[in-house]
Scaffold this motif. Structure first.
Motif, PDB file in Angstrom:
ATOM      1  N   ALA A 133       0.818  -1.220   0.000  1.00 48.86           N
ATOM      2  CA  ALA A 133       0.000   0.000   0.000  1.00 48.86           C
ATOM      3  C   ALA A 133       0.851   1.269   0.000  1.00 48.86           C
ATOM      4  O   ALA A 133       0.466   2.281  -0.580  1.00 48.86           O
ATOM      5  CB  ALA A 133      -0.937   0.002   1.204  1.00 48.86           C
ATOM      6  N   LYS A 134       2.039   1.224   0.600  1.00 51.54           N
ATOM      7  CA  LYS A 134       2.869   2.435   0.650  1.00 51.54           C
ATOM      8  C   LYS A 134       3.411   2.838  -0.724  1.00 51.54           C
ATOM      9  O   LYS A 134       3.909   3.936  -0.889  1.00 51.54           O
ATOM     10  CB  LYS A 134       4.004   2.280   1.658  1.00 51.54           C
ATOM     11  N   PHE A 135       3.308   1.953  -1.695  1.00 53.24           N
ATOM     12  CA  PHE A 135       3.756   2.256  -3.057  1.00 53.24           C
ATOM     13  C   PHE A 135       2.591   2.433  -4.022  1.00 53.24           C
ATOM     14  O   PHE A 135       2.793   2.464  -5.237  1.00 53.24           O
ATOM     15  CB  PHE A 135       4.669   1.143  -3.580  1.00 53.24           C
ATOM     16  N   HIS A 136       1.384   2.535  -3.502  1.00 50.02           N
ATOM     17  CA  HIS A 136       0.186   2.596  -4.342  1.00 50.02           C
ATOM     18  C   HIS A 136       0.309   3.667  -5.442  1.00 50.02           C
ATOM     19  O   HIS A 136       0.650   4.807  -5.179  1.00 50.02           O
ATOM     20  CB  HIS A 136      -1.045   2.895  -3.485  1.00 50.02           C
ATOM     21  N   GLY A 137       0.048   3.242  -6.681  1.00 49.43           N
ATOM     22  CA  GLY A 137       0.064   4.167  -7.812  1.00 49.43           C
ATOM     23  C   GLY A 137       1.440   4.438  -8.379  1.00 49.43           C
ATOM     24  O   GLY A 137       1.587   5.245  -9.284  1.00 49.43           O
ATOM     25  N   ARG A 138       2.450   3.750  -7.880  1.00 49.53           N
ATOM     26  CA  ARG A 138       3.821   3.952  -8.357  1.00 49.53           C
ATOM     27  C   ARG A 138       4.294   2.693  -9.077  1.00 49.53           C
ATOM     28  O   ARG A 138       4.007   1.577  -8.652  1.00 49.53           O
ATOM     29  CB  ARG A 138       4.761   4.257  -7.193  1.00 49.53           C
ATOM     30  N   ILE A 139       5.037   2.898 -10.164  1.00 49.78           N
ATOM     31  CA  ILE A 139       5.528   1.768 -10.952  1.00 49.78           C
ATOM     32  C   ILE A 139       6.916   2.076 -11.518  1.00 49.78           C
ATOM     33  O   ILE A 139       7.365   3.224 -11.485  1.00 49.78           O
ATOM     34  CB  ILE A 139       4.579   1.418 -12.131  1.00 49.78           C
ATOM     35  N   SER A 152      15.639   1.231 -21.696  1.00 50.48           N
ATOM     36  CA  SER A 152      15.432   2.398 -20.843  1.00 50.48           C
ATOM     37  C   SER A 152      14.413   2.018 -19.777  1.00 50.48           C
ATOM     38  O   SER A 152      13.747   0.992 -19.893  1.00 50.48           O
ATOM     39  CB  SER A 152      14.937   3.600 -21.655  1.00 50.48           C
ATOM     40  N   PHE A 153      14.295   2.860 -18.743  1.00 49.36           N
ATOM     41  CA  PHE A 153      13.251   2.636 -17.750  1.00 49.36           C
ATOM     42  C   PHE A 153      12.853   3.943 -17.102  1.00 49.36           C
ATOM     43  O   PHE A 153      13.591   4.921 -17.134  1.00 49.36           O
ATOM     44  CB  PHE A 153      13.647   1.580 -16.711  1.00 49.36           C
ATOM     45  N   ILE A 154      11.640   3.952 -16.555  1.00 53.81           N
ATOM     46  CA  ILE A 154      11.103   5.141 -15.913  1.00 53.81           C
ATOM     47  C   ILE A 154      10.336   4.723 -14.664  1.00 53.81           C
ATOM     48  O   ILE A 154       9.579   3.755 -14.683  1.00 53.81           O
ATOM     49  CB  ILE A 154      10.230   5.967 -16.888  1.00 53.81           C
ATOM     50  N   ALA A 155      10.562   5.449 -13.573  1.00 53.69           N
ATOM     51  CA  ALA A 155       9.938   5.140 -12.289  1.00 53.69           C
ATOM     52  C   ALA A 155       9.155   6.337 -11.790  1.00 53.69           C
ATOM     53  O   ALA A 155       9.620   7.474 -11.897  1.00 53.69           O
ATOM     54  CB  ALA A 155      11.018   4.774 -11.269  1.00 53.69           C
ATOM     55  N   GLY A 156       7.963   6.071 -11.252  1.00 50.43           N
ATOM     56  CA  GLY A 156       7.189   7.153 -10.671  1.00 50.43           C
ATOM     57  C   GLY A 156       5.705   6.878 -10.689  1.00 50.43           C
ATOM     58  O   GLY A 156       5.274   5.725 -10.610  1.00 50.43           O
ATOM     59  N   GLU A 157       4.937   7.964 -10.791  1.00 48.66           N
ATOM     60  CA  GLU A 157       3.484   7.843 -10.790  1.00 48.66           C
ATOM     61  C   GLU A 157       3.017   7.110 -12.038  1.00 48.66           C
ATOM     62  O   GLU A 157       3.486   7.386 -13.144  1.00 48.66           O
ATOM     63  CB  GLU A 157       2.844   9.233 -10.728  1.00 48.66           C
ATOM     64  N   ARG A 158       2.080   6.190 -11.852  1.00 48.13           N
ATOM     65  CA  ARG A 158       1.596   5.346 -12.946  1.00 48.13           C
ATOM     66  C   ARG A 158       1.200   6.167 -14.184  1.00 48.13           C
ATOM     67  O   ARG A 158       1.551   5.817 -15.307  1.00 48.13           O
ATOM     68  CB  ARG A 158       0.418   4.496 -12.490  1.00 48.13           C
ATOM     69  N   SER A 159       0.489   7.256 -14.002  1.00 48.66           N
ATOM     70  CA  SER A 159      -0.002   8.020 -15.153  1.00 48.66           C
ATOM     71  C   SER A 159       1.110   8.760 -15.893  1.00 48.66           C
ATOM     72  O   SER A 159       0.898   9.231 -17.007  1.00 48.66           O
ATOM     73  CB  SER A 159      -1.101   8.995 -14.720  1.00 48.66           C
TER      74      SER A 159
END
Length: 169
Positions: A133-139, A152-159
Protein backbone atom coordinates in the motif's frame (compact mmCIF):
# COMPACT_ATOMS: atom_id res chain seq x y z
CA UNK A 1 12.55 31.88 -6.71
CA UNK A 2 15.79 33.24 -8.19
CA UNK A 3 17.31 33.34 -4.70
CA UNK A 4 16.50 29.66 -4.11
CA UNK A 5 18.09 28.69 -7.41
CA UNK A 6 21.17 30.74 -6.53
CA UNK A 7 21.31 28.95 -3.14
CA UNK A 8 21.07 25.57 -4.89
CA UNK A 9 23.98 26.51 -7.14
CA UNK A 10 26.16 27.45 -4.10
CA UNK A 11 25.96 24.01 -2.48
CA UNK A 12 27.95 21.03 -3.60
CA UNK A 13 25.72 19.12 -6.02
CA UNK A 14 24.64 15.60 -5.10
CA UNK A 15 26.23 12.91 -7.28
CA UNK A 16 23.13 11.27 -8.69
CA UNK A 17 25.10 8.75 -10.76
CA UNK A 18 25.27 6.26 -7.89
CA UNK A 19 21.88 6.88 -6.27
CA UNK A 20 19.43 3.97 -6.55
CA UNK A 21 16.13 4.61 -8.31
CA UNK A 22 12.89 3.43 -6.71
CA UNK A 23 9.19 3.98 -7.35
CA UNK A 24 9.41 6.79 -4.76
CA UNK A 25 12.45 8.66 -6.07
CA UNK A 26 16.22 8.71 -6.30
CA UNK A 27 18.57 9.69 -3.48
CA UNK A 28 17.28 13.03 -2.16
CA UNK A 29 14.70 13.34 -4.96
CA UNK A 30 11.17 12.31 -3.99
CA UNK A 31 8.26 11.81 -6.34
CA UNK A 32 5.78 14.62 -5.64
CA UNK A 33 8.31 17.29 -4.67
CA UNK A 34 8.32 20.65 -6.47
CA UNK A 35 11.04 21.49 -8.98
CA UNK A 36 12.25 24.17 -6.58
CA UNK A 37 12.55 21.58 -3.78
CA UNK A 38 14.28 19.17 -6.19
CA UNK A 39 16.86 21.84 -7.06
CA UNK A 40 17.55 22.40 -3.37
CA UNK A 41 17.77 18.65 -2.75
CA UNK A 42 20.37 18.04 -5.47
CA UNK A 43 22.21 21.37 -5.12
CA UNK A 44 21.91 22.15 -8.84
CA UNK A 45 19.60 23.88 -11.26
CA UNK A 46 17.00 21.99 -13.25
CA UNK A 47 16.42 24.36 -16.18
CA UNK A 48 13.05 24.44 -17.90
CA UNK A 49 12.71 22.94 -21.34
CA UNK A 50 10.21 21.84 -23.96
CA UNK A 51 7.65 19.16 -23.31
CA UNK A 52 4.17 18.01 -24.08
CA UNK A 53 0.73 19.06 -22.92
CA UNK A 54 1.03 17.29 -19.54
CA UNK A 55 4.73 17.20 -18.64
CA UNK A 56 8.35 18.13 -19.35
CA UNK A 57 11.45 15.91 -19.23
CA UNK A 58 14.29 17.97 -17.74
CA UNK A 59 17.95 17.38 -16.94
CA UNK A 60 19.88 18.36 -13.84
CA UNK A 61 22.71 20.78 -14.69
CA UNK A 62 25.91 18.76 -14.39
CA UNK A 63 23.85 15.65 -13.68
CA UNK A 64 24.38 12.24 -15.19
CA UNK A 65 23.90 12.08 -18.94
CA UNK A 66 20.65 10.39 -19.98
CA UNK A 67 18.98 10.91 -16.60
CA UNK A 68 15.73 12.80 -17.02
CA UNK A 69 13.37 14.19 -14.40
CA UNK A 70 9.73 14.41 -15.46
CA UNK A 71 7.75 17.33 -14.06
CA UNK A 72 4.01 17.86 -14.44
CA UNK A 73 2.91 21.01 -16.22
CA UNK A 74 -0.02 21.55 -13.83
CA UNK A 75 1.98 22.09 -10.66
CA UNK A 76 5.68 21.71 -11.59
CA UNK A 77 6.17 18.68 -9.35
CA UNK A 78 8.38 15.65 -9.92
CA UNK A 79 6.23 12.79 -11.24
CA UNK A 80 8.82 10.36 -12.65
CA UNK A 81 12.54 9.69 -13.10
CA UNK A 82 13.73 8.28 -16.41
CA UNK A 83 16.95 6.53 -17.41
CA UNK A 84 17.55 6.55 -21.13
CA UNK A 85 19.66 4.22 -23.23
CA UNK A 86 23.46 4.30 -23.24
CA UNK A 87 23.81 5.06 -19.56
CA UNK A 88 26.32 3.71 -17.07
CA UNK A 89 25.19 0.67 -15.09
CA UNK A 90 25.47 2.80 -11.93
CA UNK A 91 22.12 4.36 -12.89
CA UNK A 92 20.06 1.45 -11.65
CA UNK A 93 17.04 0.54 -9.59
CA UNK A 94 17.52 -0.21 -5.90
CA UNK A 95 17.44 -3.89 -6.91
CA UNK A 96 20.26 -3.42 -9.42
CA UNK A 97 18.34 -3.53 -12.72
CA UNK A 98 19.88 -1.14 -15.28
CA UNK A 99 20.00 -0.42 -19.00
CA UNK A 100 21.42 -3.61 -20.49
CA UNK A 101 19.94 -5.96 -17.87
CA UNK A 102 18.16 -8.93 -19.43
CA UNK A 103 14.46 -9.69 -19.48
CA UNK A 104 15.23 -12.66 -17.22
CA UNK A 105 16.99 -10.32 -14.75
CA UNK A 106 13.88 -8.12 -14.53
CA UNK A 107 11.51 -11.07 -14.12
CA UNK A 108 13.71 -12.75 -11.49
CA UNK A 109 14.19 -9.51 -9.56
CA UNK A 110 10.55 -8.43 -9.38
CA UNK A 111 8.98 -11.91 -9.58
CA UNK A 112 5.19 -11.84 -9.26
CA UNK A 113 4.97 -8.03 -9.19
CA UNK A 114 5.97 -7.59 -12.84
CA UNK A 115 3.72 -7.90 -15.88
CA UNK A 116 4.57 -7.79 -19.57
CA UNK A 117 2.69 -5.73 -22.11
CA UNK A 118 3.20 -5.21 -25.81
CA UNK A 119 1.04 -3.60 -28.44
CA UNK A 120 1.35 -4.77 -32.01
CA UNK A 121 4.39 -3.22 -33.65
CA UNK A 122 5.84 -1.82 -30.40
CA UNK A 123 8.60 -2.88 -28.06
CA UNK A 124 7.79 -5.01 -25.04
CA UNK A 125 7.40 -3.25 -21.71
CA UNK A 126 7.86 -4.94 -18.35
CA UNK A 127 5.97 -3.11 -15.60
CA UNK A 128 6.92 -3.50 -11.95
CA UNK A 129 3.95 -2.50 -9.76
CA UNK A 130 4.67 -3.18 -6.08
CA UNK A 131 1.64 -4.46 -4.19
CA UNK A 132 2.43 -2.82 -0.86
CA UNK A 133 0.00 0.00 0.00
CA UNK A 134 2.87 2.43 0.65
CA UNK A 135 3.76 2.26 -3.06
CA UNK A 136 0.19 2.60 -4.34
CA UNK A 137 0.06 4.17 -7.81
CA UNK A 138 3.82 3.95 -8.36
CA UNK A 139 5.53 1.77 -10.95
CA UNK A 140 8.74 1.20 -12.88
CA UNK A 141 8.32 0.59 -16.60
CA UNK A 142 11.21 -1.15 -18.39
CA UNK A 143 11.28 -0.72 -22.17
CA UNK A 144 12.89 -3.76 -23.79
CA UNK A 145 15.11 -4.04 -26.87
CA UNK A 146 14.44 -6.70 -29.48
CA UNK A 147 17.40 -8.66 -28.08
CA UNK A 148 15.69 -8.98 -24.67
CA UNK A 149 17.68 -6.34 -22.79
CA UNK A 150 16.47 -3.19 -21.04
CA UNK A 151 16.79 -0.16 -23.34
CA UNK A 152 15.43 2.40 -20.84
CA UNK A 153 13.25 2.64 -17.75
CA UNK A 154 11.10 5.14 -15.91
CA UNK A 155 9.94 5.14 -12.29
CA UNK A 156 7.19 7.15 -10.67
CA UNK A 157 3.48 7.84 -10.79
CA UNK A 158 1.60 5.35 -12.95
CA UNK A 159 0.00 8.02 -15.15
CA UNK A 160 3.41 9.55 -15.95
CA UNK A 161 5.67 6.44 -16.05
CA UNK A 162 5.43 6.01 -19.81
CA UNK A 163 8.82 5.38 -21.44
CA UNK A 164 8.01 7.75 -24.32
CA UNK A 165 9.21 11.33 -23.84
CA UNK A 166 6.68 14.00 -22.87
CA UNK A 167 5.00 15.24 -26.01
CA UNK A 168 5.36 11.94 -27.90
CA UNK A 169 2.38 10.13 -29.34
Amino acid sequence: MARNRAEAAKRDPVDLSAQPITVNGMGPLRIGMSRQAAERAVGARIPDGPGGPECRDLAVEGGPQNLSLRFSNDDDRLVAISVLSSTPASLATASGVHVGSTREDVLATYDTEVTARQDEGTSEELVFAPRSAKFHGRIITFLMNDDGTVSSFIAGERSFADPLPCGSD
